[in-house]
Design a protein around this motif. Structure first.
Motif, PDB file in Angstrom:
ATOM      1  N   TRP A 187       0.822  -1.213   0.000  1.00  0.00           N
ATOM      2  CA  TRP A 187       0.000   0.000   0.000  1.00  0.00           C
ATOM      3  C   TRP A 187       0.860   1.268   0.000  1.00  0.00           C
ATOM      4  CZ3 TRP A 187       0.031   3.724   3.739  1.00  0.00           C
ATOM      5  CH2 TRP A 187       0.384   3.387   5.042  1.00  0.00           C
ATOM      6  N   VAL A 188       2.054   1.203   0.594  1.00  0.00           N
ATOM      7  CA  VAL A 188       2.956   2.354   0.508  1.00  0.00           C
ATOM      8  C   VAL A 188       3.418   2.543  -0.932  1.00  0.00           C
ATOM      9  CG1 VAL A 188       5.228   3.229   1.187  1.00  0.00           C
ATOM     10  CG2 VAL A 188       3.707   2.224   2.911  1.00  0.00           C
ATOM     11  N   LEU A 189       3.690   1.441  -1.621  1.00  0.00           N
ATOM     12  CA  LEU A 189       4.101   1.511  -3.021  1.00  0.00           C
ATOM     13  C   LEU A 189       3.000   2.104  -3.889  1.00  0.00           C
ATOM     14  CD1 LEU A 189       6.162   0.727  -5.251  1.00  0.00           C
ATOM     15  CD2 LEU A 189       5.035  -1.503  -5.352  1.00  0.00           C
ATOM     16  N   PHE A 190       1.749   1.705  -3.619  1.00  0.00           N
ATOM     17  CA  PHE A 190       0.632   2.231  -4.407  1.00  0.00           C
ATOM     18  C   PHE A 190       0.462   3.742  -4.193  1.00  0.00           C
ATOM     19  CE2 PHE A 190      -1.397  -2.205  -3.905  1.00  0.00           C
ATOM     20  CZ  PHE A 190      -0.584  -2.691  -4.911  1.00  0.00           C
ATOM     21  N   VAL A 191       0.647   4.182  -2.954  1.00  0.00           N
ATOM     22  CA  VAL A 191       0.565   5.616  -2.682  1.00  0.00           C
ATOM     23  C   VAL A 191       1.671   6.358  -3.427  1.00  0.00           C
ATOM     24  CG1 VAL A 191       0.792   7.379  -0.896  1.00  0.00           C
ATOM     25  CG2 VAL A 191      -0.591   5.347  -0.453  1.00  0.00           C
ATOM     26  N   ALA A 192       2.870   5.778  -3.425  1.00  0.00           N
ATOM     27  CA  ALA A 192       4.007   6.433  -4.082  1.00  0.00           C
ATOM     28  C   ALA A 192       3.838   6.495  -5.592  1.00  0.00           C
ATOM     29  CB  ALA A 192       5.298   5.700  -3.723  1.00  0.00           C
ATOM     30  N   LYS A 193       3.274   5.444  -6.183  1.00  0.00           N
ATOM     31  CA  LYS A 193       3.122   5.400  -7.638  1.00  0.00           C
ATOM     32  C   LYS A 193       1.883   6.138  -8.128  1.00  0.00           C
ATOM     33  CE  LYS A 193       6.826   3.062  -8.361  1.00  0.00           C
ATOM     34  NZ  LYS A 193       7.970   3.667  -9.086  1.00  0.00           N
ATOM     35  N   GLY A 194       0.912   6.310  -7.250  1.00  0.00           N
ATOM     36  CA  GLY A 194      -0.287   7.044  -7.651  1.00  0.00           C
ATOM     37  C   GLY A 194      -1.288   6.178  -8.384  1.00  0.00           C
ATOM     38  N   ARG A 195      -2.358   6.796  -8.839  1.00  0.00           N
ATOM     39  CA  ARG A 195      -3.447   6.082  -9.511  1.00  0.00           C
ATOM     40  C   ARG A 195      -3.066   5.726 -10.938  1.00  0.00           C
ATOM     41  NH1 ARG A 195      -8.207  10.284  -8.917  1.00  0.00           N
ATOM     42  NH2 ARG A 195      -9.113   8.813 -10.412  1.00  0.00           N
ATOM     43  N   LEU A 214      -4.645  -1.526   2.926  1.00  0.00           N
ATOM     44  CA  LEU A 214      -4.425  -2.245   1.676  1.00  0.00           C
ATOM     45  C   LEU A 214      -5.677  -2.240   0.815  1.00  0.00           C
ATOM     46  CD1 LEU A 214      -2.299  -3.889   0.135  1.00  0.00           C
ATOM     47  CD2 LEU A 214      -3.228  -5.946   1.203  1.00  0.00           C
ATOM     48  N   ALA A 215      -6.842  -2.449   1.429  1.00  0.00           N
ATOM     49  CA  ALA A 215      -8.096  -2.461   0.681  1.00  0.00           C
ATOM     50  C   ALA A 215      -8.419  -1.081   0.127  1.00  0.00           C
ATOM     51  CB  ALA A 215      -9.232  -2.962   1.569  1.00  0.00           C
ATOM     52  N   ILE A 216      -8.307  -0.062   0.962  1.00  0.00           N
ATOM     53  CA  ILE A 216      -8.692   1.293   0.554  1.00  0.00           C
ATOM     54  C   ILE A 216      -7.708   1.880  -0.447  1.00  0.00           C
ATOM     55  CG2 ILE A 216      -9.029   3.647   1.404  1.00  0.00           C
ATOM     56  CD1 ILE A 216     -10.054   2.394   4.036  1.00  0.00           C
ATOM     57  N   VAL A 217      -6.409   1.784  -0.137  1.00  0.00           N
ATOM     58  CA  VAL A 217      -5.391   2.339  -1.041  1.00  0.00           C
ATOM     59  C   VAL A 217      -5.328   1.545  -2.346  1.00  0.00           C
ATOM     60  CG1 VAL A 217      -2.928   2.813  -1.325  1.00  0.00           C
ATOM     61  CG2 VAL A 217      -4.055   3.297   0.860  1.00  0.00           C
ATOM     62  N   GLY A 218      -5.487   0.224  -2.255  1.00  0.00           N
ATOM     63  CA  GLY A 218      -5.466  -0.595  -3.471  1.00  0.00           C
ATOM     64  C   GLY A 218      -6.596  -0.240  -4.410  1.00  0.00           C
ATOM     65  N   TYR A 219      -7.788  -0.019  -3.838  1.00  0.00           N
ATOM     66  CA  TYR A 219      -8.928   0.381  -4.668  1.00  0.00           C
ATOM     67  C   TYR A 219      -8.717   1.784  -5.247  1.00  0.00           C
ATOM     68  CZ  TYR A 219     -13.770   1.407  -5.962  1.00  0.00           C
ATOM     69  OH  TYR A 219     -14.903   1.759  -6.663  1.00  0.00           O
ATOM     70  N   TRP A 220      -8.151   2.679  -4.443  1.00  0.00           N
ATOM     71  CA  TRP A 220      -7.874   4.045  -4.925  1.00  0.00           C
ATOM     72  C   TRP A 220      -6.861   4.026  -6.076  1.00  0.00           C
ATOM     73  CZ3 TRP A 220      -3.022   6.414  -4.605  1.00  0.00           C
ATOM     74  CH2 TRP A 220      -2.986   7.761  -4.997  1.00  0.00           C
ATOM     75  N   THR A 255       0.625  -4.793 -14.258  1.00  0.00           N
ATOM     76  CA  THR A 255       0.458  -3.343 -14.397  1.00  0.00           C
ATOM     77  C   THR A 255       1.646  -2.564 -13.851  1.00  0.00           C
ATOM     78  OG1 THR A 255      -1.921  -3.684 -14.144  1.00  0.00           O
ATOM     79  CG2 THR A 255      -1.111  -1.427 -13.969  1.00  0.00           C
ATOM     80  N   LEU A 256       2.111  -2.951 -12.652  1.00  0.00           N
ATOM     81  CA  LEU A 256       3.179  -2.198 -12.005  1.00  0.00           C
ATOM     82  C   LEU A 256       4.571  -2.779 -12.240  1.00  0.00           C
ATOM     83  CD1 LEU A 256       1.658  -1.276  -8.523  1.00  0.00           C
ATOM     84  CD2 LEU A 256       1.953   0.189 -10.502  1.00  0.00           C
ATOM     85  N   HIS A 257       4.647  -3.803 -13.070  1.00  0.00           N
ATOM     86  CA  HIS A 257       5.928  -4.482 -13.248  1.00  0.00           C
ATOM     87  C   HIS A 257       7.001  -3.531 -13.779  1.00  0.00           C
ATOM     88  CE1 HIS A 257       8.710  -7.767 -14.014  1.00  0.00           C
ATOM     89  NE2 HIS A 257       8.887  -7.290 -15.243  1.00  0.00           N
ATOM     90  N   HIS A 258       6.632  -2.695 -14.729  1.00  0.00           N
ATOM     91  CA  HIS A 258       7.612  -1.803 -15.342  1.00  0.00           C
ATOM     92  C   HIS A 258       7.704  -0.463 -14.629  1.00  0.00           C
ATOM     93  CE1 HIS A 258       8.037  -4.660 -18.620  1.00  0.00           C
ATOM     94  NE2 HIS A 258       6.717  -4.656 -18.800  1.00  0.00           N
TER      95      HIS A 258
END
Length: 491
Positions: free
Chosen positions: A234-242, A318-324, A343-346
């Motif tokens: 979830w930290v990675l998702f926040v850093a990479k954005g939507r 994880l649920a909230i940030v992952g959906y965002w 999706t995030l591999h590259h």
């Protein structure tokens, strides 16, 4: 002045002592000692003359040196699983408000049923029920108790271990491909071979873990890894954005009313199945000592509170940030782990991806030890009851290797079981949300129509009904989407 006369009868010595009192009268007192030994099915004497019970021979209760810390590690390791990564998918079908609400209700509900199980461990003075099956037999009787719990417990423990093999072996393959993307190896390992590598590693670890308490260090490492990959994600998702074109409206994901109803059932199933481990809660408490002054319930409850505070800090972000981050772009099969490798591999560095893969693998290996211990305990109980002796080291090793071979065969024969998680989990979902409430009523026997009776009978029926709904939804979804049943061909 005294005199002793001994008379030997049928299997008994009668000791009679004649004593003269202060008034000069002779009083005869007899002491009877039975020489015959009654057979105790759960007890025997070892070579040193020390009385041992069947419980002292089995992996769950052999060592009762656990404490709140070890219970916390066990609960964390067994409570956080790969199903957690699918929680954002439930939000795709439910939306923000209903998704968060359903997740909160499920969390409180399952925490309440854990509290019931913890309190029922010592519900009868002087007796401990350190296994889910034992508690079910006490609550529903010998026949119904086994029918209600024996198959679900063994089925759930074995099925969970199979999922660990599929997930862990598949993640090992992803990790290898990440490191050796340009490797010149002409014969890379197949998915089946990676399954075998994972099984060998898991069984090797189990050979050094004689009982459930000895798994504490492994559970500590596994809990760190589980919390680690959830937090890293979830930290990675926040850093990479939507991601681009993410949609948050459930009505745009499924157009038809039938599809909408089906997706809601599946979303409820995803949230419900994410909360697991109730079939090992009593076993974990069984590793803790208990005395009249220091009940295991108090210390176990501390472990439950500590572990589920941490689990909440993993599940909800994880649920909230992952959906965002992904919206409706989350893959249906595989959840965030699949999204991470596609999706995030590259967009993610190799060290971070490698760290997540390693954490997932170690977490699966550690959790495998806890769930497999329930199966080992049942198999060793059958052996010890028949032979009236503790399993030898060779027999114990054989049981573990046999179980490893069985789970490996199932994982290779049915490599698509991960796509049937809702179907598999729905069958045993009542063990989490329904049975604890019904067992509490059967054992505690509160007054009919009292507040506690109404609450538990209502939650118990709702739990069984939820299990049926999730199963129906999974079958319905399977009938509509079909199944890629690649028997004996793991991809």
């Amino acid at each position: 002045m005294g005199e002793m006369v001994r008379k030997q009868g049928e299997g008994a010595f009668e000791k009679r002592i004649h004593i003269m009192n202060d008034e000069g009268e002779i009083i005869s007192q007899g002491i009877v000692k039975n020489n015959s030994t009654t057979s105790q099915p759960d007890s025997t004497d070892d070579e040193n003359g020390t009385n041992q019970t069947l419980e002292d021979w089995l992996p769950i209760t052999r060592s009762r040196k656990g404490n709140s810390w070890t219970a916390t590690f066990h609960l964390l390791c067994s409570g956080i699983g790969i199903q957690t990564l699918s929680l954002p998918l439930a939000f795709v079908y439910l939306g923000w408000v209903w998704g968060i609400l359903c997740l909160c209700v499920a969390f409180v509900w399952q925490l309440y049923t854990i509290g019931l199980l913890v309190s029922l461990n010592e519900s009868v003075s002087g007796t401990r029920y350190s296994r889910y099956l034992q508690l079910s037999i006490v609550a529903f009787g010998d026949k119904l108790g086994k029918v209600f719990a024996l198959f679900p417990v063994m089925y759930l423990s074995t099925g969970t271990c199979v999922i660990f093999i599929i997930t862990g072996g598949g993640t090992m393959k992803l990790f290898y491909q990440l490191l050796c993307d340009d490797c010149s190896s002409k014969h890379p390992l197949t998915t089946t071979e990676w399954f075998l590598v994972f099984v060998c590693l898991a069984i090797l670890v189990s050979l050094f873990c004689r009982d459930l308490h000895s798994v504490a260090l492994v559970s500590f490492v596994g809990s760190l890894m589980a919390v680690g990959y959830c937090t890293t994600l979830w930290v990675l998702f926040v850093a990479k954005g939507r991601v681009n074109d993410a949609v948050y409206d459930p009505s745009e994901v499924v157009a038809s009313e039938a599809g909408r109803a089906r997706s809601i059932l599946n979303a409820l199933g995803i949230i419900a199945v994410a909360f697991r481990g109730h079939n090992v809660v009593l076993e974990i408490q069984g590793t803790m000592p208990s005395t009249p002054n220091r009940s295991s319930t108090k210390f176990m409850w501390k472990g439950v509170i500590a572990s589920y505070l941490i689990i909440a800090m993993c599940f909800f972000p994880l649920a909230i940030v992952g959906y965002w981050a992904f919206g409706n772009k989350i893959p249906v099969n595989g959840g965030l782990l699949r999204a991470l490798s596609t999706t995030l591999h590259h967009r993610t560095s190799k060290p971070v991806l490698g760290l997540i893969y390693v954490q997932v693998v170690i977490s699966c290996v550690a959790a495998f030890q806890i769930y497999s211990m329930v199966v080992y305990d049942n198999l060793e109980r059958a052996y010890a009851s028949r032979k009236n002796q503790e399993c030898s080291k060779l027999t114990r090793i054989g049981i573990r290797i046999l179980f490893g071979g069985l789970t490996f065969f199932i994982s290779v024969a049915f490599p698509f079981l991960q796509t049937l998680a809702l179907l598999i989990g729905g069958i045993a979902l009542h063990m989490t949300f329904g049975y604890p409430c019904l067992m509490w009523i059967a054992i505690k026997r509160p007054p009919v129509k009292s507040v506690s009776w109404c609450l538990n009978i209502g939650l118990g029926c709702l739990g069984v009904g939820l299990s049926v709904l999730v199963f129906v939804g999974a079958v319905w979804n399977l009938a509509c989407r079909g199944l890629d049943a690649n028997f004996f061909h793991p991809s």
